[in-house]
Design a protein around this motif. Structure first.
Motif, PDB file in Angstrom:
ATOM      1  N   THR A   1       0.838  -1.193   0.000  1.00  0.00           N
ATOM      2  CA  THR A   1       0.000   0.000   0.000  1.00  0.00           C
ATOM      3  C   THR A   1       0.878   1.251   0.000  1.00  0.00           C
ATOM      4  N   GLU A   2       0.645   2.132  -0.957  1.00  0.00           N
ATOM      5  CA  GLU A   2       1.349   3.417  -0.977  1.00  0.00           C
ATOM      6  C   GLU A   2       0.708   4.371   0.024  1.00  0.00           C
ATOM      7  N   ILE A   3       1.524   5.079   0.771  1.00  0.00           N
ATOM      8  CA  ILE A   3       1.042   6.006   1.798  1.00  0.00           C
ATOM      9  C   ILE A   3       1.750   7.349   1.641  1.00  0.00           C
ATOM     10  N   HIS A   4       0.975   8.420   1.800  1.00  0.00           N
ATOM     11  CA  HIS A   4       1.560   9.754   1.721  1.00  0.00           C
ATOM     12  C   HIS A   4       1.062  10.588   2.892  1.00  0.00           C
ATOM     13  N   ALA A   5       1.984  11.003   3.755  1.00  0.00           N
ATOM     14  CA  ALA A   5       1.647  11.900   4.858  1.00  0.00           C
ATOM     15  C   ALA A   5       1.758  13.328   4.353  1.00  0.00           C
ATOM     16  N   THR A   6       0.625  14.010   4.251  1.00  0.00           N
ATOM     17  CA  THR A   6       0.609  15.327   3.607  1.00  0.00           C
ATOM     18  C   THR A   6      -0.684  16.055   3.913  1.00  0.00           C
ATOM     19  N   ARG A   7      -0.748  17.297   3.491  1.00  0.00           N
ATOM     20  CA  ARG A   7      -1.997  18.038   3.359  1.00  0.00           C
ATOM     21  C   ARG A   7      -2.366  18.076   1.881  1.00  0.00           C
ATOM     22  N   TYR A   8      -3.630  18.367   1.588  1.00  0.00           N
ATOM     23  CA  TYR A   8      -4.071  18.571   0.209  1.00  0.00           C
ATOM     24  C   TYR A   8      -4.732  19.938   0.089  1.00  0.00           C
ATOM     25  N   GLN A   9      -4.621  20.515  -1.092  1.00  0.00           N
ATOM     26  CA  GLN A   9      -5.338  21.756  -1.374  1.00  0.00           C
ATOM     27  C   GLN A   9      -6.116  21.601  -2.678  1.00  0.00           C
ATOM     28  N   TYR A  10      -7.285  22.226  -2.708  1.00  0.00           N
ATOM     29  CA  TYR A  10      -8.105  22.198  -3.914  1.00  0.00           C
ATOM     30  C   TYR A  10      -9.003  23.433  -3.918  1.00  0.00           C
ATOM     31  N   GLY A  11      -9.536  23.748  -5.082  1.00  0.00           N
ATOM     32  CA  GLY A  11     -10.378  24.930  -5.209  1.00  0.00           C
ATOM     33  C   GLY A  11     -11.727  24.596  -5.807  1.00  0.00           C
ATOM     34  N   PHE A  12     -12.656  25.529  -5.666  1.00  0.00           N
ATOM     35  CA  PHE A  12     -13.957  25.364  -6.308  1.00  0.00           C
ATOM     36  C   PHE A  12     -14.493  26.719  -6.734  1.00  0.00           C
ATOM     37  N   ALA A  13     -15.443  26.698  -7.663  1.00  0.00           N
ATOM     38  CA  ALA A  13     -16.086  27.906  -8.172  1.00  0.00           C
ATOM     39  C   ALA A  13     -17.573  27.642  -8.334  1.00  0.00           C
ATOM     40  N   LEU A  14     -18.380  28.667  -8.063  1.00  0.00           N
ATOM     41  CA  LEU A  14     -19.832  28.526  -8.162  1.00  0.00           C
ATOM     42  C   LEU A  14     -20.448  29.886  -8.448  1.00  0.00           C
ATOM     43  N   THR A  15     -21.321  29.923  -9.454  1.00  0.00           N
ATOM     44  CA  THR A  15     -22.088  31.126  -9.787  1.00  0.00           C
ATOM     45  C   THR A  15     -23.544  30.870  -9.429  1.00  0.00           C
TER      46      THR A  15
END
Length: 323
Positions: free
Chosen positions: A185-199
């Motif tokens: 199993t691959e494991i990554h200790a990290t944070r994630y960032q993502y964005g969103f948009a809505l009208t």
């Protein structure tokens, strides 16, 4: 016309995937080349799944319900295959598409519209030939039917804030013997960032923008069927922009250094350059401690900043409705 943009930073955690029932003996994380290095990523579809599931859990009417008890594996159950973006929040916010194949008539299936012209036919007078060609061209091939609504909520891929270093664990499935009983199993200790948009003007029910905000700050598991690991995908920090500008201008603004310090240098640069009005920014969570002098609306907590912005959004939508 108002637009809502946001960039979300999750808490620090360990990302990994569980195996599916028919998969091999390696459980990989999705990856991409980002800034010249390998980073892990979570798809926007996984985030949208988690958002829909959060609405289902709090009682909103959703068309695509997740049934954990479905057999042989958990799956979605449709409430209305004709869709209803007035009744169902997910049909309105996330969109839908159903493609139906064309229905062929008996004469079409037998090739009636594509018969060949024999040599004898070519000897007929030009008038008869023109009539025959006209009949063939006049018959159109049947067309399929597509029922679709474009999703109003746009979500970016989530990307880790640090590169993937290749951590792998080796495991064995208890009580099983076979080629898949031993797996990695691959494991990554990290944070994630993502964005969103809505009208909100594009929604059938504009007030659903508030449910989008509530959902996105509350989602937990993001990968659905087989990824049952616990990774808190709710925001540790959040930057939102409520604006008439049609471009977000600050997606993927979080940066993490070698000491695990989180900064937003590009966001600060754009505010100082005048590309972003700081009064349009609503910032909450851990990052707020470093941005109190930016001139933005800054709150120490994520829930507090979202509640404050929800009030402003509701007032602005009411004013727009009256005008």
């Amino acid at each position: 016309m108002f637009h809502l943009f946001s960039n979300i930073l999750t808490s620090y955690g360990t990302a990994a995937n569980n195996r599916g029932e028919n998969e091999g003996n390696v459980t990989p994380l999705q990856k991409l080349d980002w800034k010249g290095e390998v980073y892990t990523t979570v798809s926007s579809e996984a985030i949208r799944w988690a958002l829909r599931y959060s609405w289902q859990n709090v009682g909103y009417a959703v068309n695509r319900r997740w049934d954990e008890n479905a057999q042989p594996v958990a799956d979605h159950v449709w409430q209305d295959l004709n869709f209803d973006d007035i009744r169902f929040i997910d049909d309105d916010v996330l969109g839908f598409m159903q493609a139906e194949a064309a229905k062929m008539e008996a004469s079409d299936e037998s090739g009636g519209d594509a018969e060949e012209v024999s040599q004898d036919d070519n000897k007929k007078n030009s008038k008869g030939k023109d009539e025959q060609t006209s009949r063939r061209k006049g018959k159109q091939k049947p067309k399929g039917k597509i029922t679709a609504r474009r999703g109003v909520l746009e979500v970016t891929r989530a990307i880790s804030t640090i590169p993937y270093s290749g951590n792998i664990t080796f495991n064995s499935a208890s009580g099983l013997k076979g080629r898949n009983s031993l797996y990695a199993t691959e494991i990554h200790a990290t944070r994630y960032q993502y964005g969103f948009a809505l009208t909100p003007n594009s929604l059938k029910d504009k007030s659903r923008i508030l449910a989008v905000l509530d959902g996105l700050i509350s989602i937990g598991e993001v990968a659905g069927n087989h990824a049952r690991f616990l990774y808190d995908f709710s925001p540790e920090s959040i930057v939102m922009r409520w604006t008439h500008d049609s471009s977000p201008r600050f997606l993927y603004c979080f940066e993490e250094d070698e000491l695990r310090n989180i900064t937003v240098p590009d966001l600060v640069r754009r505010v100082e350059a005048g590309d972003i009005d700081p009064k349009e920014l609503w910032i909450g969570g851990a990052i707020s401690k470093t941005l109190e002098d930016l001139g933005a609306n800054v709150f120490p907590g994520v829930k507090a900043v979202v509640e404050a912005l929800k009030q402003v959004i509701a007032e602005d939508l009411q004013l727009a409705l009256r005008s």
